[in-house]
Design an enzyme around this catalytic site. Structure first.
Site, PDB file in Angstrom:
ATOM      1  N   LYS A 255     -12.256   5.217  -6.556  1.00 29.52           N
ATOM      2  CA  LYS A 255     -12.164   6.147  -7.682  1.00 29.52           C
ATOM      3  C   LYS A 255     -13.091   5.736  -8.818  1.00 29.52           C
ATOM      4  O   LYS A 255     -13.682   6.570  -9.477  1.00 29.52           O
ATOM      5  CB  LYS A 255     -10.735   6.180  -8.211  1.00 29.52           C
TER       6      LYS A 255
HETATM    7  N1  GLU Z   1      -0.169   4.649  -5.018  1.00 33.36           N
HETATM    8  C1  GLU Z   1      -0.908   3.852  -4.091  1.00 33.36           C
HETATM    9  C2  GLU Z   1      -2.368   4.239  -4.123  1.00 33.36           C
HETATM   10  O1  GLU Z   1      -2.716   5.333  -4.556  1.00 33.36           O
HETATM   11  C3  GLU Z   1      -0.431   4.039  -2.664  1.00 33.36           C
HETATM   12  C4  GLU Z   1       0.807   3.290  -2.414  1.00 33.36           C
HETATM   13  C5  GLU Z   1       1.329   3.397  -1.000  1.00 33.36           C
HETATM   14  O2  GLU Z   1       0.948   4.322  -0.267  1.00 33.36           O
HETATM   15  O3  GLU Z   1       2.169   2.564  -0.667  1.00 33.36           O
HETATM   16  O4  GLU Z   1      -3.186   3.439  -3.746  1.00 33.36           O
END
Ligand code: GLU
Length: 324
Positions: A255
């Site tokens: 990102k």
């Molecule tokens: N929120 C995390 C991310 O966007 C992903 C967490 C998960 O899938 O366990 O990298």
């Protein structure tokens, strides 16, 4: 009924790699007859980008996903934004603390680099006996100076640890050693924010998630999550750690580097059916990209069939989706 989920962190626009993982998670849940949960992991307040919360969801819908539970549709495990679930993380912390396995840690990043004892785990230096000793050495002085501290959870080690094992559809059985791979892990950061590992295990269990499809950059971090699941008496879901999409230069999409975002592609008038086909081709699930309807995507996007040596997002895929 089982549940799958996708859990975006709204720290910016979703890129094609995030989109491909989301597509795989959703298609898997649909094919396996699971409910599909959308959870917004906006726990890192300072890094959350306000427009990204709604933007990420709108772009996933545009790509063809829909979910049975989520912040915008509700559901029995609401709320679905982590920023609204902090009382659960607090309760989990209290349960860990009641078992005597939480301590305050005053060591800065720099201290940790200096102490850094062997061994190094898959996610970097493991917080072990040398770090504990150094923390005790500086504790009184830093407490007196009201220095910032984080809270760490020390999983049981040795015979008391039990096996830290998970079953992964692509990687098979993966085993972690509490002492060598995990060590004492941060559960609440020095800035007061909740640690991802704690939030994710609490929420997956509370939401009845039985299968987690996510990027394989998170496989190494799973050891800490397993240790927390054990300590909190929570079930361990089945995992599918999928390969990350690489860009044309062979780098993981990130990102912070920008570019290749769903937002930009949507604004440029890309056809989501062509994008679905190109994403599946990048994963080795189609030989050549072609426009894919939603049902066909569900049928084909089987993470269990993923080609580990998949192709990057190359010029041919980019031009396949480019609008005329
Ligand atoms: N929120 C995390 C991310 O966007 C992903 C967490 C998960 O899938 O366990 O990298």
């Amino acid at each position: 009924m089982g549940r799958g989920r996708f859990a975006p962190s709204p720290t910016g626009d979703l890129h094609l790699g995030n989109a491909r993982t989301a597509l795989l998670a959703w298609a898997r849940a649909r094919r396996e007859g699971q409910r599909f949960v959308m959870r917004v992991e906006d726990i890192d307040g300072p890094r959350t980008v306000p427009h990204a919360v709604e933007g990420n969801l709108a772009e996933l819908r545009w790509l063809g996903l829909e979910w049975d539970e989520g912040p915008d549709v509700g559901g029995e495990s609401a709320p679905y934004r982590q920023s609204e679930r902090v009382d659960r993380y607090q309760a989990a912390l209290e349960a860990l603390a009641a078992a005597g396995s939480v301590f305050s840690c005053y060591l800065s990043r720099r201290d940790l680099r200096e102490v850094a004892s062997a061994p190094h785990g898959p996610t970097g230096p493991v917080y072990g006996a040398a770090e504990r000793a150094e923390n005790e050495r500086v504790r009184r002085e830093r407490e007196a100076a009201s220095a910032a501290f984080c809270l760490r959870f020390a999983p049981p080690v040795g015979a008391a640890a039990g096996a830290l094992e998970l079953d992964d559809v692509l990687h098979g059985r993966v085993t972690f050693d509490a002492e060598r791979d995990v060590g004492a892990i941060v559960v609440r950061r020095a800035d007061g924010l909740w640690a991802y590992a704690l939030a994710v295990v609490v929420d997956d269990a509370a939401m009845g998630v039985s299968e987690v499809v996510r990027g394989d950059d998170l496989l190494a971090a799973s050891g800490a999550q397993l240790a927390l699941q054990r300590a909190l008496g929570l079930p361990t879901p089945r995992y599918v750690h999928v390969p990350l999409l690489l860009d044309a230069a062979g780098e993981r999409m990130a990102k912070r580097r920008g570019g290749n975002t769903l937002r930009a592609l949507r604004a440029a008038g890309v056809d989501p059916a062509r994008l679905r086909g190109a994403l599946l081709a990048s994963a080795g699930l189609l030989d050549e990209p072609r426009p894919l309807g939603v049902d066909e995507t569900v049928a084909l996007a089987d993470p269990a069939r993923l080609d580990r040596a998949a192709r990057p997002w190359d010029a041919a895929l980019a031009s396949f989706v480019a609008p005329d």
